[in-house]
Every structure is written in C-alpha cells, then in structure tokens.
Scaffold this active site. Structure first.
Site, mmCIF file in Angstrom:
data_model
loop_
_atom_site.group_PDB
_atom_site.id
_atom_site.type_symbol
_atom_site.label_atom_id
_atom_site.label_comp_id
_atom_site.label_asym_id
_atom_site.label_seq_id
_atom_site.Cartn_x
_atom_site.Cartn_y
_atom_site.Cartn_z
ATOM 1 N N GLY A 154 0.824 -1.225 0.000
ATOM 2 C CA GLY A 154 0.000 0.000 0.000
ATOM 3 C C GLY A 154 0.847 1.260 0.000
ATOM 4 N N SER A 155 1.734 1.389 -1.005
ATOM 5 C CA SER A 155 2.717 2.482 -0.935
ATOM 6 C C SER A 155 2.703 3.408 -2.150
ATOM 7 C CB SER A 155 4.112 1.894 -0.715
ATOM 8 O OG SER A 155 4.332 0.825 -1.605
ATOM 9 N N THR A 156 1.578 3.500 -2.845
ATOM 10 C CA THR A 156 1.504 4.491 -3.922
ATOM 11 C C THR A 156 1.095 5.857 -3.380
ATOM 12 O OG1 THR A 156 -0.789 3.916 -4.369
ATOM 13 C CG2 THR A 156 0.875 2.756 -5.662
ATOM 14 N N GLY A 159 0.067 8.152 0.695
ATOM 15 C CA GLY A 159 -0.056 8.132 2.161
ATOM 16 C C GLY A 159 1.199 7.734 2.901
ATOM 17 N N ILE A 160 1.005 7.077 4.042
ATOM 18 C CA ILE A 160 2.120 6.689 4.915
ATOM 19 C C ILE A 160 3.068 5.736 4.173
ATOM 20 C CG2 ILE A 160 2.680 5.390 7.018
ATOM 21 C CD1 ILE A 160 0.067 6.500 8.264
ATOM 22 N N GLY A 161 2.489 4.825 3.392
ATOM 23 C CA GLY A 161 3.305 3.840 2.661
ATOM 24 C C GLY A 161 4.266 4.507 1.700
ATOM 25 N N SER A 163 -1.977 0.783 14.603
ATOM 26 C CA SER A 163 -2.575 2.110 14.844
ATOM 27 C C SER A 163 -2.798 2.276 16.340
ATOM 28 C CB SER A 163 -3.936 2.184 14.144
ATOM 29 O OG SER A 163 -4.663 3.307 14.577
ATOM 30 N N TYR A 196 -12.400 -1.614 12.332
ATOM 31 C CA TYR A 196 -11.023 -1.184 12.056
ATOM 32 C C TYR A 196 -10.152 -1.465 13.293
ATOM 33 C CZ TYR A 196 -7.133 2.082 11.185
ATOM 34 O OH TYR A 196 -5.893 2.647 11.022
HETATM 35 N N1 LIG Z 1 -3.733 7.917 8.455
HETATM 36 C C1 LIG Z 1 -3.921 7.643 9.722
HETATM 37 O O1 LIG Z 1 -4.445 8.462 10.499
HETATM 38 C C2 LIG Z 1 -3.467 6.335 10.287
HETATM 39 C C3 LIG Z 1 -3.345 6.216 11.678
HETATM 40 C C4 LIG Z 1 -2.930 5.019 12.209
HETATM 41 C C5 LIG Z 1 -2.628 3.966 11.378
HETATM 42 N N2 LIG Z 1 -2.741 4.093 10.029
HETATM 43 C C6 LIG Z 1 -2.438 2.935 9.215
HETATM 44 O O2 LIG Z 1 -1.436 3.279 8.268
HETATM 45 C C7 LIG Z 1 -1.615 2.510 7.082
HETATM 46 C C8 LIG Z 1 -1.637 3.453 5.881
HETATM 47 O O3 LIG Z 1 -2.711 4.357 6.053
HETATM 48 P P1 LIG Z 1 -2.871 5.683 5.199
HETATM 49 O O4 LIG Z 1 -3.703 6.605 6.010
HETATM 50 O O5 LIG Z 1 -1.564 6.106 4.662
HETATM 51 O O6 LIG Z 1 -3.798 5.149 4.022
HETATM 52 P P2 LIG Z 1 -4.202 5.822 2.652
HETATM 53 O O7 LIG Z 1 -3.723 7.211 2.533
HETATM 54 O O8 LIG Z 1 -5.647 5.526 2.466
HETATM 55 O O9 LIG Z 1 -3.308 4.882 1.729
HETATM 56 C C9 LIG Z 1 -3.593 4.625 0.476
HETATM 57 C C10 LIG Z 1 -2.604 3.546 -0.003
HETATM 58 O O10 LIG Z 1 -3.105 2.245 0.316
HETATM 59 C C11 LIG Z 1 -3.228 1.499 -0.881
HETATM 60 N N3 LIG Z 1 -4.334 0.550 -0.760
HETATM 61 C C12 LIG Z 1 -5.596 0.798 -0.345
HETATM 62 N N4 LIG Z 1 -6.332 -0.345 -0.382
HETATM 63 C C13 LIG Z 1 -5.489 -1.317 -0.831
HETATM 64 C C14 LIG Z 1 -5.639 -2.697 -1.107
HETATM 65 N N5 LIG Z 1 -6.822 -3.317 -0.940
HETATM 66 N N6 LIG Z 1 -4.589 -3.395 -1.579
HETATM 67 C C15 LIG Z 1 -3.397 -2.778 -1.796
HETATM 68 N N7 LIG Z 1 -3.181 -1.476 -1.547
HETATM 69 C C16 LIG Z 1 -4.222 -0.748 -1.081
HETATM 70 C C17 LIG Z 1 -3.461 2.561 -1.948
HETATM 71 O O11 LIG Z 1 -3.103 2.046 -3.193
HETATM 72 P P3 LIG Z 1 -3.883 2.383 -4.591
HETATM 73 O O12 LIG Z 1 -4.713 3.599 -4.387
HETATM 74 O O13 LIG Z 1 -2.733 2.558 -5.537
HETATM 75 O O14 LIG Z 1 -4.670 1.181 -4.876
HETATM 76 C C18 LIG Z 1 -2.495 3.643 -1.478
HETATM 77 O O15 LIG Z 1 -1.164 3.294 -1.834
HETATM 78 C C19 LIG Z 1 -2.894 1.699 7.273
HETATM 79 O O16 LIG Z 1 -2.596 0.406 7.680
HETATM 80 C C20 LIG Z 1 -3.612 2.458 8.373
HETATM 81 O O17 LIG Z 1 -4.465 1.624 9.126
HETATM 82 C C21 LIG Z 1 -3.160 5.256 9.461
#
Ligand SMILES: NC(=O)c1ccc[n+]([C@@H]2O[C@H](COP(=O)([O-])OP(=O)(O)OC[C@H]3O[C@@H](n4cnc5c(N)ncnc54)[C@H](OP(=O)(O)O)[C@@H]3O)[C@@H](O)[C@H]2O)c1
Length: 264
Positions: free
Chosen positions: A14-16, A18-20, A141, A154
């Site tokens: 999931g690294s295209t 956000g955090i990834g 998280s 979640y």
């Molecule tokens: N943001 C927060 O506040 C927060 C807080 C605590 C923990 N986290 C954790 O941090 C991690 C990243 O969160 P984020 O907020 O950065 O998320 P995000 O911004 O929604 O991340 C989007 C990324 O996830 C990929 N993705 C989504 N669904 C997917 C799937 N089914 N298979 C493969 N890739 C998928 C997307 O890829 P494409 O669009 O290219 O498909 C994109 O690269 C998660 O595990 C989340 O639970 C986040």
C-alpha cells in the site's frame, strides 16, 4: 547517522500514496532498494514515475496487487525477490456505526488489514530466519488499543496485527530477525485528507477548524492536538527497519502524539 540500509531490499504494501509512500521515500533516501505496491498498474506506475524523479539511480520497482483478493496476493508473492525488510502498511478504514457494519465489511477489513500482513510474512519470514537477518514491521494504529467507537471493525484489525506481530517475534528468538508494530496516531495521509475535506464540506467549515474540532471532541487526550505528518511516521519506521535497531523485537511502538494515556 548511517542507518546501514544500502543494499537492503524492502517491500512496502500500500505504498503508492499516504504513509506507505512516505516510508518508501524514506527508505530510498537511506539507500535501500524498494518495491512499492498499490491496487492498480496505473497508480503503481504514477508513483514509480514520481519516485524515479526524486531518487534517480535508485533501484525502485512496483507490483500491483489488491489485498482484498487472495489471487492477487498469490501472484504478488510469486514475483517477490529475496526481501530483507517487509513493511505491512496496506490498510483501509471507514467510520461506520457498529449496527450498520455488515458481515462482509468485517471480513473485508480482516482480509485487507490483517491477512495482507499474514500472507506476506508467510512468504518472506522463513528466508529471513534462514539468512539470520530481516525486519518485519506491521503498521498498526493507536486504534489497536484505543478502539474508536466509530469504527470498531477497524480497531479489531489493528489489535489483531499486534497479536500476529508478537507471535512472529516469538518465532524469531535467537536470530537477527525482528518483528515489531508501529502504532501511528491520526496522520494526515491521502485517505485522511479526503476524510477531512468531506467533513469540511458537510459542516461548511474550514479544514483547520475541522482539525481543531476533531482533536477537541474525538481525540481530546492527544498531547500534540494535531495530525501527524506521514514523514513523522516514515522516520520511525525507517529507524526500526535499520540494523541499528536490533535491540527492539516483539514491541508495539507508539507514535501517536501521546494520545494513549499509558506510561508503558
Ligand atoms: N492515516 C492515519 O491516520 C493512520 C493512523 C494510524 C494507522 N494508520 C495505518 O497506516 C496505514 C496506511 O494508512 P494511510 O492513512 O496512509 O492510508 P491511505 O492514505 O488511504 O493509503 C492509500 C494507499 O493504500 C493502498 N491501498 C488501499 N487499499 C489497498 C488494497 N486493498 N490493496 C493494496 N493497496 C491498497 C493505496 O493504493 P492504490 O490507491 O494505488 O490502490 C495507497 O497506496 C494503514 O494500515 C492504516 O491503518 C493510518
């Protein structure tokens, strides 16, 4: 400080965006070879183009796979080279009242947020043990320990990740492999940005007002009272991916701005 990451190969799910994506950037900055992932070839290619411009000469590649599809994951695993660092970052979230969450959502959240890390770890952990070095990092998280009432499904997946990570760490005893979890707090990722924009439109208030209100009413114990940046999380992940972080194994590491009111 040299984090000694050059010549290590990392896969970040999931690294295209956000955090990834920030983790991929940070690992590249430290000289690692990085394989990124997203659901489609289009998003993977767009992120690769950006990263190749930022880090010319670095070894960067990408494998599309949707973690809600077991077949995609099988295909992904068959393409992986030897992995030194696995970052289980892919995860989805969606606020929904408990009584409105259907069975399908519970299973979908479990598959994307928990099975993704299990399937990837199953593929790379044995070779890490054989080579006596490796890092597996689960992006959990603060919701793992501070279950949000607006998305219990979640929270359930984020707690499950801690159990899997700790269990794997037990299996790494007496080796150079470590398995840890990072617990970010609310972080301004792409997904959260969209969430903020929706709340701003719905309430007819500015995004800074949404942020202030979110921390006042939904996360009052946060000591920072602001969203973390994706870079703040990536810095921590990069440290635990480093050979220098060899003293930490089986740990749940908080990076949540003091939101969880616990000393340990
Ligand atoms: N943001 C927060 O506040 C927060 C807080 C605590 C923990 N986290 C954790 O941090 C991690 C990243 O969160 P984020 O907020 O950065 O998320 P995000 O911004 O929604 O991340 C989007 C990324 O996830 C990929 N993705 C989504 N669904 C997917 C799937 N089914 N298979 C493969 N890739 C998928 C997307 O890829 P494409 O669009 O290219 O498909 C994109 O690269 C998660 O595990 C989340 O639970 C986040």
């Amino acid at each position: 400080m040299d984090l000694q990451l050059s010549n290590k190969t990392a896969f970040v799910s999931g690294s295209t965006a956000g955090i990834g994506l920030a983790i991929a950037e940070s690992l590249l900055r430290e000289g690692a070879n990085v394989i990124i992932n997203g659901r489609s070839q289009r998003t993977v290619d767009a992120a690769l183009e950006q990263l190749r411009k930022q880090f010319p000469g670095s070894a960067i590649s990408g494998i599309p796979a949707d973690f809600s599809r077991a077949e995609d994951v099988k295909n992904l695993v068959s393409q992986l080279p030897v992995i030194d660092i696995l970052v289980n970052n892919a995860g989805i979230f969606e606020p929904k009242a408990f009584t409105d969450i259907p069975d399908e959502d519970w299973f979908r959240f479990f598959e994307v947020n928990v099975m993704s890390g299990i399937r990837l770890s199953r593929a790379v952990f044995p070779s890490m043990l054989e080579r006596n070095w490796g890092r597996i990092i689960f992006i959990s998280s603060e919701s793992a320990v501070f279950i949000p009432e607006e998305m219990i499904h979640y929270g359930m997946t984020k707690t499950a990740q801690l159990a899997v990570a700790r269990g794997l760490a037990e299996l790494s005893k007496n080796t150079g492999v470590t398995v840890n979890s990072i617990l970010p707090g609310p972080t301004r990722s792409q997904g959260v940005e969209t969430f903020l924009e929706d709340l701003s439109k719905a309430g007819n208030i500015t995004i800074p007002e949404v942020e202030k209100d979110f921390f006042k009413t939904m996360r009052p114990t946060s000591l920072l009272q602001r969203f973390l940046t994706v870079e703040e999380i990536a810095n921590i992940v990069t440290w635990y991916a480093s050979p220098l972080a060899s003293a930490t194994n089986g740990a749940s590491i908080r990076a949540e701005g003091g939101l969880v009111r616990s000393i340990l």
